[in-house]
Design an enzyme around this catalytic site. Structure first.
Site, short mmCIF file in Angstrom:
data_model
loop_
_atom_site.label_atom_id
_atom_site.label_comp_id
_atom_site.label_asym_id
_atom_site.label_seq_id
_atom_site.Cartn_x
_atom_site.Cartn_y
_atom_site.Cartn_z
N ASP A 59 -6.60 -5.03 -4.93
CA ASP A 59 -6.99 -6.18 -4.14
C ASP A 59 -7.14 -7.38 -5.07
OD1 ASP A 59 -8.13 -7.49 -1.75
OD2 ASP A 59 -8.66 -5.45 -1.14
N ASP A 73 -6.42 -11.05 -0.87
CA ASP A 73 -7.55 -11.37 0.00
C ASP A 73 -7.50 -12.83 0.46
OD1 ASP A 73 -10.20 -10.30 0.92
OD2 ASP A 73 -10.95 -12.00 -0.24
N GLU A 116 -3.37 -11.32 3.10
CA GLU A 116 -4.26 -11.30 4.27
C GLU A 116 -4.29 -12.73 4.83
OE1 GLU A 116 -8.88 -10.46 5.66
OE2 GLU A 116 -8.43 -11.38 3.73
N HIS A 162 -10.94 -2.24 6.52
CA HIS A 162 -12.36 -2.16 6.22
C HIS A 162 -13.19 -3.25 6.90
CE1 HIS A 162 -10.72 -5.20 3.67
NE2 HIS A 162 -11.93 -5.62 3.37
N ASP A 163 -12.53 -4.19 7.58
CA ASP A 163 -13.25 -5.26 8.28
C ASP A 163 -13.26 -5.05 9.79
OD1 ASP A 163 -13.65 -6.71 5.88
OD2 ASP A 163 -11.72 -7.74 6.11
C1 GLC Z 1 -11.47 -10.64 3.36
C2 GLC Z 1 -11.93 -9.23 3.11
C3 GLC Z 1 -13.37 -9.13 3.52
C4 GLC Z 1 -14.17 -10.07 2.66
C5 GLC Z 1 -13.62 -11.49 2.72
C6 GLC Z 1 -14.16 -12.32 1.59
O1 GLC Z 1 -11.48 -10.98 4.69
O2 GLC Z 1 -11.10 -8.34 3.78
O3 GLC Z 1 -13.86 -7.82 3.42
O4 GLC Z 1 -15.50 -10.09 3.08
O5 GLC Z 1 -12.23 -11.53 2.59
O6 GLC Z 1 -13.61 -11.89 0.38
#
Ligand code: GLC
Ligand code: CA
Length: 545
Positions: free
Chosen positions: A98, A200, A242, A316-317
């Site tokens: 990540d 991310d 993402e 995971h979110d």
């Molecule tokens: C992304 C991650 C999440 C995190 C956020 C800030 O959305 O998937 O888990 O809290 O970024 O890094």
């Protein structure tokens, strides 16, 4: 047609804190992951996406990094990481990490220096603004985790910008020293043997804070192109961004091969469909299959030939797919298999989130104190203050808290699901006694074995990789069915996402005497040539030629 390797791969996401604890401290770790590589090899996946394992104060479970070049001691050491890469490679599994570079931790040495003085050499690594003349905040941007996106820094008498928690200051990508440092760090990890990155909230790095442009900002794509030249070029890596803001048009900017940016992005339109326009995920709408199919069909059609889709229900979110889109009661096994079939039949690279392959479900802790997630906890206290009732808040949390996905992995029916012999950092879901890996491995018809067959089919059937997508029965609210077509073969993928028994009349042009069932999730299907009968939550992939 030859493909880059990532077009024929299936990725498995590991959330390290919750996967496997090897040293009885209640926290998953790298050695725990190594001990489960044979399990992942058995499932058949090609790539592991490791959520962050870097040194971190863990304000956001590692998405707040204080040293990009070291491993958090709770997860292990650099030597463990090297061993994980090597042990995975022996099993033909690649590792992607990540990349969290929209922000760092406030405990990163850069920020610790920057916050001390305006003369710090790292001052310009972050985003600082003074209060407005009337003393109010620089502007009204809010943080995703509640509260303003600006926090006062007494030592320098001004504010730093953070889109996430106060402990996650945004990096200033307009300062060339920042991308330079990031690219050098990426190269060090790639040289160490990883196969790429999940990036991310990467759509936020090109922001223009003063004009309140955050996602998809003016310098985003020039940064990604520079990053590619500086790090990825010639490496044959898998990169996945993402990007909550992406549309089919902008997906091509990220992932059309000739632009040399990323392999693919995660789009979230199928996820946000159930969000309320104002209150977002905390006031979910009912899941509407007809709308969901339209979204998938749009992405499948519009990216075909000029970009590449990533396919996922979970991460995971997000809440557990079987709880959100399926039935986590009576039809848990059948609906988990149907959802998997519908997803893995499409064009793109499928992602499986840990526990999805055994049909793990949402959890419903009674007390807010049992939740660990910073977003969940902040939301609860903020909304309680605004007058929401605890009951309504807990109901929303049960549906959408990120901790739904983060409860420890269920390995077996023993205490704490075989995840740890200590007290786990987050409580296990009490249903581990019936839903666990040991049970799933013992049953040839389990969800696990269905995933195994789907993953295997992707490796042997090139129509699944190349075939054109065509949605069938768009208006039927119970079934997700589509074709995948090449000159050589037509595949029919059909998933009954309801408890009704369905009869699908196949169009004349699809009727064939030679139909072959490649995958069948439940009741064996025969005689596909005229019509297809699907019992509750049954799903099939059929070759029609
Ligand atoms: C992304 C991650 C999440 C995190 C956020 C800030 O959305 O998937 O888990 O809290 O970024 O890094
Ligand atoms: Ca541990």
């Amino acid at each position: 047609m030859t493909h880059p390797w990532w077009k024929t791969s299936v990725v498995y996401q590991i959330y390290p804190r919750s996967f496997m604890d090897s040293n009885a401290d209640g926290m998953g770790d790298l050695n725990g992951i190594i001990s489960k590589l044979d399990y992942l090899a058995l499932l058949g996946i090609d790539v592991i996406w490791l959520s962050p394992v870097f040194k971190s104060p863990m304000d956001d479970n590692g998405y707040d990094i204080s040293d990009y070049d070291d491993i958090a001691p709770e997860f292990g050491t650099l030597a463990d990481m090297d061993r994980l890469i090597a042990e995975a490679r022996v099993r033909d599994i690649k590792i992607i990490m990540d990349l969290v570079v929209n922000h760092s931790s406030d405990e990163h040495p850069w920020f610790e220096s920057a916050r001390q003085s305006k003369d710090s050499p790292y001052r310009d690594y972050y985003i600082w603004r003074e209060a407005q003349p009337d003393g109010s905040l620089p502007n009204d941007i809010r943080s995703y985790f509640g509260g303003p996106a600006w926090t006062f820094n007494p030592a320098t008498n001004d504010y730093y910008f953070h889109q996430f928690s106060t402990k996650q200051p945004d990096l200033n990508w307009d300062n060339p020293a920042v991308p330079d440092a990031v690219y050098a760090m990426m190269n060090r990890w790639l040289d160490r043997g990883i196969a790429g990155f999940r990036m991310d909230v990467i759509d936020l790095i090109g922001k223009d804070v003063d004009n309140k442009v955050l996602a998809n900002g003016p310098t985003l794509h020039s940064h990604l192109q520079a990053m590619h030249q500086a790090t990825l070029k010639g490496r044959d890596a898998l990169t996945v961004g993402e990007t909550w803001s992406v549309t089919p048009e902008t997906a091509r900017l990220y992932s059309a091969p000739e632009r040399e940016e990323l392999s693919m992005v995660f789009q979230f339109e199928h996820i946000t469909l159930t969000f309320d326009p104002v209150h977002g995920k905390w006031k979910p709408r009912e899941f509407d299959l007809v709308a969901l199919k339209q979204v998938f069909a749009k992405w499948q059609t519009e990216l075909a030939g000029n970009a590449w889709n990533s396919l996922f229900w979970n991460n995971h979110d997000l809440p557990r797919a079987v709880s959100k889109y399926g039935d986590d009661g009576t039809y848990r096994e059948a609906s988990a298999k149907a959802l998997a079939t519908a997803l893995h039949g499409m064009q793109g690279t499928p992602y499986v989130y840990q526990g999805e392959e055994i049909g793990m479900t949402n959890v419903a802790f009674e007390s807010i104190d049992d939740y660990q997630d910073i977003e969940t906890r902040n939301l609860y206290s903020e909304r309680l203050e605004q007058g929401d009732s605890p009951e309504a808040l807990m109901a929303a949390i049960h549906k959408n808290s990120r901790d739904n996905a983060r409860t420890p992995m269920h390995w077996n029916g023993s205490d704490n699901a075989g995840f740890t012999t200590a007290k786990p950092w987050l409580k296990v879901n009490p249903n581990y006694t019936t839903i666990n890996v040991e049970q799933s491995l013992a049953d040839q018809n389990s969800i696990f074995h269905h995933y195994q067959r789907l993953i295997q089919l992707r490796k042997t059937n090139t129509t699944l990789v190349d075939g054109q997508f065509e949605l069938l029965f768009p208006d039927r609210p119970q079934v997700f069915a589509y074709l995948r077509k090449t000159d050589a073969e037509t595949l029919l993928v059909a998933a009954n996402l309801s408890t009704e028994r369905l009869t699908l009349q196949l169009p004349d042009k699809l009727r064939t005497e030679t139909a072959r069932v490649l995958i069948c999730s439940g009741t064996p299907v025969t005689g596909v040539s005229q019509q297809l009968e699907l019992a509750a939550y049954d799903a099939v992939i059929v070759s029609l030629s």
